[in-house]
Design a protein around this motif. Sequence first.
Motif, PDB file in Angstrom:
ATOM      1  N   GLN A 245       0.829  -1.205   0.000  1.00  0.00           N
ATOM      2  CA  GLN A 245       0.000   0.000   0.000  1.00  0.00           C
ATOM      3  C   GLN A 245       0.864   1.256   0.000  1.00  0.00           C
ATOM      4  O   GLN A 245       0.580   2.224  -0.707  1.00  0.00           O
ATOM      5  CB  GLN A 245      -0.921  -0.001   1.219  1.00  0.00           C
ATOM      6  N   ARG A 246       1.960   1.226   0.770  1.00  0.00           N
ATOM      7  CA  ARG A 246       2.852   2.382   0.817  1.00  0.00           C
ATOM      8  C   ARG A 246       3.517   2.598  -0.542  1.00  0.00           C
ATOM      9  O   ARG A 246       3.691   3.730  -0.997  1.00  0.00           O
ATOM     10  CB  ARG A 246       3.903   2.167   1.906  1.00  0.00           C
ATOM     11  N   LEU A 247       3.879   1.508  -1.223  1.00  0.00           N
ATOM     12  CA  LEU A 247       4.476   1.624  -2.551  1.00  0.00           C
ATOM     13  C   LEU A 247       3.477   2.240  -3.529  1.00  0.00           C
ATOM     14  O   LEU A 247       3.839   3.111  -4.335  1.00  0.00           O
ATOM     15  CB  LEU A 247       4.917   0.244  -3.053  1.00  0.00           C
ATOM     16  N   ALA A 248       2.219   1.809  -3.456  1.00  0.00           N
ATOM     17  CA  ALA A 248       1.185   2.368  -4.338  1.00  0.00           C
ATOM     18  C   ALA A 248       1.029   3.861  -4.092  1.00  0.00           C
ATOM     19  O   ALA A 248       0.882   4.655  -5.034  1.00  0.00           O
ATOM     20  CB  ALA A 248      -0.138   1.645  -4.115  1.00  0.00           C
ATOM     21  N   TRP A 249       1.061   4.284  -2.819  1.00  0.00           N
ATOM     22  CA  TRP A 249       0.959   5.714  -2.510  1.00  0.00           C
ATOM     23  C   TRP A 249       2.154   6.480  -3.074  1.00  0.00           C
ATOM     24  O   TRP A 249       2.014   7.571  -3.620  1.00  0.00           O
ATOM     25  CB  TRP A 249       0.891   5.919  -0.991  1.00  0.00           C
ATOM     26  N   GLY A 253       1.109   9.991  -8.917  1.00  0.00           N
ATOM     27  CA  GLY A 253       1.673  11.150  -9.586  1.00  0.00           C
ATOM     28  C   GLY A 253       2.691  10.804 -10.650  1.00  0.00           C
ATOM     29  O   GLY A 253       3.054  11.661 -11.460  1.00  0.00           O
ATOM     30  N   SER A 254       3.167   9.569 -10.671  1.00  0.00           N
ATOM     31  CA  SER A 254       4.079   9.126 -11.724  1.00  0.00           C
ATOM     32  C   SER A 254       3.276   8.486 -12.851  1.00  0.00           C
ATOM     33  O   SER A 254       2.071   8.266 -12.725  1.00  0.00           O
ATOM     34  CB  SER A 254       5.098   8.120 -11.171  1.00  0.00           C
ATOM     35  N   ASP A 255       3.936   8.185 -13.963  1.00  0.00           N
ATOM     36  CA  ASP A 255       3.260   7.535 -15.088  1.00  0.00           C
ATOM     37  C   ASP A 255       3.310   6.017 -14.986  1.00  0.00           C
ATOM     38  O   ASP A 255       2.884   5.327 -15.899  1.00  0.00           O
ATOM     39  CB  ASP A 255       3.921   7.966 -16.412  1.00  0.00           C
ATOM     40  N   ALA A 256       3.840   5.512 -13.878  1.00  0.00           N
ATOM     41  CA  ALA A 256       4.052   4.067 -13.754  1.00  0.00           C
ATOM     42  C   ALA A 256       2.759   3.342 -13.385  1.00  0.00           C
ATOM     43  O   ALA A 256       1.940   3.846 -12.612  1.00  0.00           O
ATOM     44  CB  ALA A 256       5.115   3.778 -12.709  1.00  0.00           C
ATOM     45  N   GLU A 257       2.605   2.171 -13.969  1.00  0.00           N
ATOM     46  CA  GLU A 257       1.489   1.283 -13.634  1.00  0.00           C
ATOM     47  C   GLU A 257       2.022   0.194 -12.715  1.00  0.00           C
ATOM     48  O   GLU A 257       3.005  -0.466 -13.021  1.00  0.00           O
ATOM     49  CB  GLU A 257       0.927   0.664 -14.909  1.00  0.00           C
ATOM     50  N   MET A 258       1.398   0.010 -11.577  1.00  0.00           N
ATOM     51  CA  MET A 258       1.827  -1.005 -10.614  1.00  0.00           C
ATOM     52  C   MET A 258       1.062  -2.295 -10.877  1.00  0.00           C
ATOM     53  O   MET A 258      -0.167  -2.315 -10.876  1.00  0.00           O
ATOM     54  CB  MET A 258       1.588  -0.520  -9.184  1.00  0.00           C
ATOM     55  N   VAL A 259       1.812  -3.376 -11.089  1.00  0.00           N
ATOM     56  CA  VAL A 259       1.216  -4.679 -11.380  1.00  0.00           C
ATOM     57  C   VAL A 259       1.723  -5.664 -10.346  1.00  0.00           C
ATOM     58  O   VAL A 259       2.940  -5.845 -10.197  1.00  0.00           O
ATOM     59  CB  VAL A 259       1.595  -5.158 -12.793  1.00  0.00           C
ATOM     60  N   VAL A 260       0.806  -6.296  -9.623  1.00  0.00           N
ATOM     61  CA  VAL A 260       1.169  -7.246  -8.574  1.00  0.00           C
ATOM     62  C   VAL A 260       0.844  -8.657  -9.048  1.00  0.00           C
ATOM     63  O   VAL A 260      -0.303  -8.938  -9.416  1.00  0.00           O
ATOM     64  CB  VAL A 260       0.434  -6.944  -7.252  1.00  0.00           C
ATOM     65  N   ALA A 261       1.840  -9.533  -9.067  1.00  0.00           N
ATOM     66  CA  ALA A 261       1.630 -10.917  -9.486  1.00  0.00           C
ATOM     67  C   ALA A 261       1.086 -11.712  -8.312  1.00  0.00           C
ATOM     68  O   ALA A 261       1.769 -11.858  -7.287  1.00  0.00           O
ATOM     69  CB  ALA A 261       2.950 -11.528  -9.967  1.00  0.00           C
ATOM     70  N   PRO A 262      -0.154 -12.244  -8.404  1.00  0.00           N
ATOM     71  CA  PRO A 262      -0.713 -13.032  -7.309  1.00  0.00           C
ATOM     72  C   PRO A 262      -0.093 -14.420  -7.264  1.00  0.00           C
ATOM     73  O   PRO A 262       0.619 -14.839  -8.173  1.00  0.00           O
ATOM     74  CB  PRO A 262      -2.204 -13.114  -7.653  1.00  0.00           C
ATOM     75  N   VAL A 263      -0.383 -15.139  -6.194  1.00  0.00           N
ATOM     76  CA  VAL A 263       0.122 -16.513  -6.070  1.00  0.00           C
ATOM     77  C   VAL A 263      -0.509 -17.406  -7.120  1.00  0.00           C
ATOM     78  O   VAL A 263       0.114 -18.324  -7.638  1.00  0.00           O
ATOM     79  CB  VAL A 263      -0.173 -17.050  -4.652  1.00  0.00           C
ATOM     80  N   LEU A 264      -1.784 -17.139  -7.488  1.00  0.00           N
ATOM     81  CA  LEU A 264      -2.491 -17.956  -8.479  1.00  0.00           C
ATOM     82  C   LEU A 264      -2.070 -17.526  -9.873  1.00  0.00           C
ATOM     83  O   LEU A 264      -2.795 -16.855 -10.588  1.00  0.00           O
ATOM     84  CB  LEU A 264      -4.009 -17.804  -8.296  1.00  0.00           C
ATOM     85  N   MET A 265      -0.877 -17.921 -10.295  1.00  0.00           N
ATOM     86  CA  MET A 265      -0.296 -17.402 -11.533  1.00  0.00           C
ATOM     87  C   MET A 265      -1.051 -17.855 -12.769  1.00  0.00           C
ATOM     88  O   MET A 265      -1.090 -17.167 -13.768  1.00  0.00           O
ATOM     89  CB  MET A 265       1.173 -17.838 -11.647  1.00  0.00           C
ATOM     90  N   GLU A 266      -1.677 -19.049 -12.749  1.00  0.00           N
ATOM     91  CA  GLU A 266      -2.282 -19.602 -13.954  1.00  0.00           C
ATOM     92  C   GLU A 266      -3.788 -19.363 -14.028  1.00  0.00           C
ATOM     93  O   GLU A 266      -4.456 -19.921 -14.879  1.00  0.00           O
ATOM     94  CB  GLU A 266      -1.999 -21.113 -14.044  1.00  0.00           C
ATOM     95  N   VAL A 267      -4.339 -18.590 -13.101  1.00  0.00           N
ATOM     96  CA  VAL A 267      -5.761 -18.265 -13.139  1.00  0.00           C
ATOM     97  C   VAL A 267      -5.896 -16.813 -13.564  1.00  0.00           C
ATOM     98  O   VAL A 267      -5.282 -15.930 -12.983  1.00  0.00           O
ATOM     99  CB  VAL A 267      -6.424 -18.482 -11.765  1.00  0.00           C
ATOM    100  N   ALA A 268      -6.677 -16.568 -14.607  1.00  0.00           N
ATOM    101  CA  ALA A 268      -6.791 -15.206 -15.126  1.00  0.00           C
ATOM    102  C   ALA A 268      -8.150 -15.035 -15.776  1.00  0.00           C
ATOM    103  O   ALA A 268      -9.032 -15.886 -15.668  1.00  0.00           O
ATOM    104  CB  ALA A 268      -5.669 -14.921 -16.122  1.00  0.00           C
ATOM    105  N   GLY A 269      -8.288 -13.908 -16.496  1.00  0.00           N
ATOM    106  CA  GLY A 269      -9.486 -13.681 -17.288  1.00  0.00           C
ATOM    107  C   GLY A 269     -10.728 -13.500 -16.453  1.00  0.00           C
ATOM    108  O   GLY A 269     -10.716 -12.906 -15.374  1.00  0.00           O
ATOM    109  N   PRO A 270     -11.865 -14.039 -16.927  1.00  0.00           N
ATOM    110  CA  PRO A 270     -13.155 -13.771 -16.299  1.00  0.00           C
ATOM    111  C   PRO A 270     -13.328 -14.401 -14.924  1.00  0.00           C
ATOM    112  O   PRO A 270     -14.293 -14.100 -14.241  1.00  0.00           O
ATOM    113  CB  PRO A 270     -14.157 -14.375 -17.303  1.00  0.00           C
TER     114      PRO A 270
END
Length: 491
Positions: A245-249, A253-270
């Motif tokens: 949360q502190r990193l997100a804060w 103001g920057s142009d960076a997109e924060m992407v967090v990889a969850p433990v469930l790496m092979e589950v995605a989409g809908p």
Amino acid sequence: MRQGGLVNPFSPARGRLADGAISQPATDWEQRYRRTVITSDTVATACVVAAIGNFFGARDAANWHEKWGILAFGTELLVLGAFAVTRSWAPAVLGQGAEEFRRLGRSLFAATVVLALGGIALTSRNIKLWIFVAIPAIALITMTARYLLRLWLHKQRKEGRCLRPVLAAGSLETVRDLITRTRKFPHLGWRVEAVCTTDGGLDGDQLDGVPVVGRLADVAGHVRRDGYRVVAVTPDPHWSPDRLQRLAWNLEGSDAEMVVAPVLMEVAGPRLHIDAVLGIPLLRVSMPTFTGGRRAVKGVVDRMGAAILLVLFAPLMVFVGLLVLVDSRGGVFYRQRRVGKDGREFTILKFRTMVAGADRARAALAHRNEGAGLLFKLRRDPRVTRVGAVLRRYSIDELPQLFNVLTGSMSLVGPRPPLPEESAAYGPDIRRRLLVKPGLTGLWQISGRSDLPWEEAVRLDLRYVEDWSLALDTVILWKTLRAVLQGQGAY
């Protein structure tokens, strides 16, 4: 960046790369690509609306401004507004997977519903033309244009252009896996240019050729100083909820997109949903869909599609059958037992591509097996006939499987149908492939087929089972044509 004397409008703008080279900020090419997509959609919509309005409106010139002009302008405004409302032009989805086309379809469906309701309210007689001709024509042209633009973008990315600079932050193992994946699949648009780890390493330290620039606590400072577009947070004990949360804060103001990889790496989409429960953000994973309305739609599409394709390919199949008979002794079709949904066996149909008695000769060739895992494959199988080699290269030998789709034992899209001896050797995880019908094509078909390692083929099949959707089926069917024409991995 100049190429052959021409300026590439989407070439990356200037900035620091990991190897010290100079490139452009990714924001420049992203904005230009987005403007190109918006322009393409707008022009396509305007051309369709103008063509229909001029052609049909000319027959009713007296009421052109009153009826046709209003309908034409209203349809164009409605479609473009739907694109904007459903965020079909969001940079995050342009050129990225099935979500781009899913949003396009959602926006066009919404425009159709609003147009139909408006026609009912205004009691317009001409509304059917715009619903059943204009909207489908707009869908066909815009989706084709989007696909062609995506092909161009992916080509640029394979050549090292139009990539988002990524700062990866996590454990050495998970960051190394991310670096490997981004290099293997450059069309996804990521290039890891720097790494932050728990201890930060020493000056000059590198991880698979990527410089280690600092510790996990220093991520925000490096992003603000060096302008990375993506911060990829991979699993590490350091990442507690408070620190994330502190990193997100700190990245605000920057142009960076924060992407967090969850433990469930092979589950995605809908299947992935984010819910807030008692003020706590939770990642909710819904159960895979094996029954219900969408599966019923898939079954209807399978049978209707198989029937239409059988009619279209009937002359070709008759011609191929004659070639098989003339080329070598034996029948036209090859029948083999395969394992389908829930472990039920069925007989699969193919055009015969081998000499008669080829199954009995397999044991003598076992020592030459080049197949991955449980598969038996030979690149130069002596049992394959001359006609059979051509049929295999372009997957023509699999056309009779449309009869299997028509009778319900297979689907147009799904996992590869295994042999009974393969299925008997499956562990509990791999047996999940049998929760759905096997397919005439699938993720394995468009990703390399027999050239894929066994583990990768299994991963793709399991990914399909877990993340299946009608949109994913549509994308796979579209990409199958290119895979078949290229003949990669078919032998």
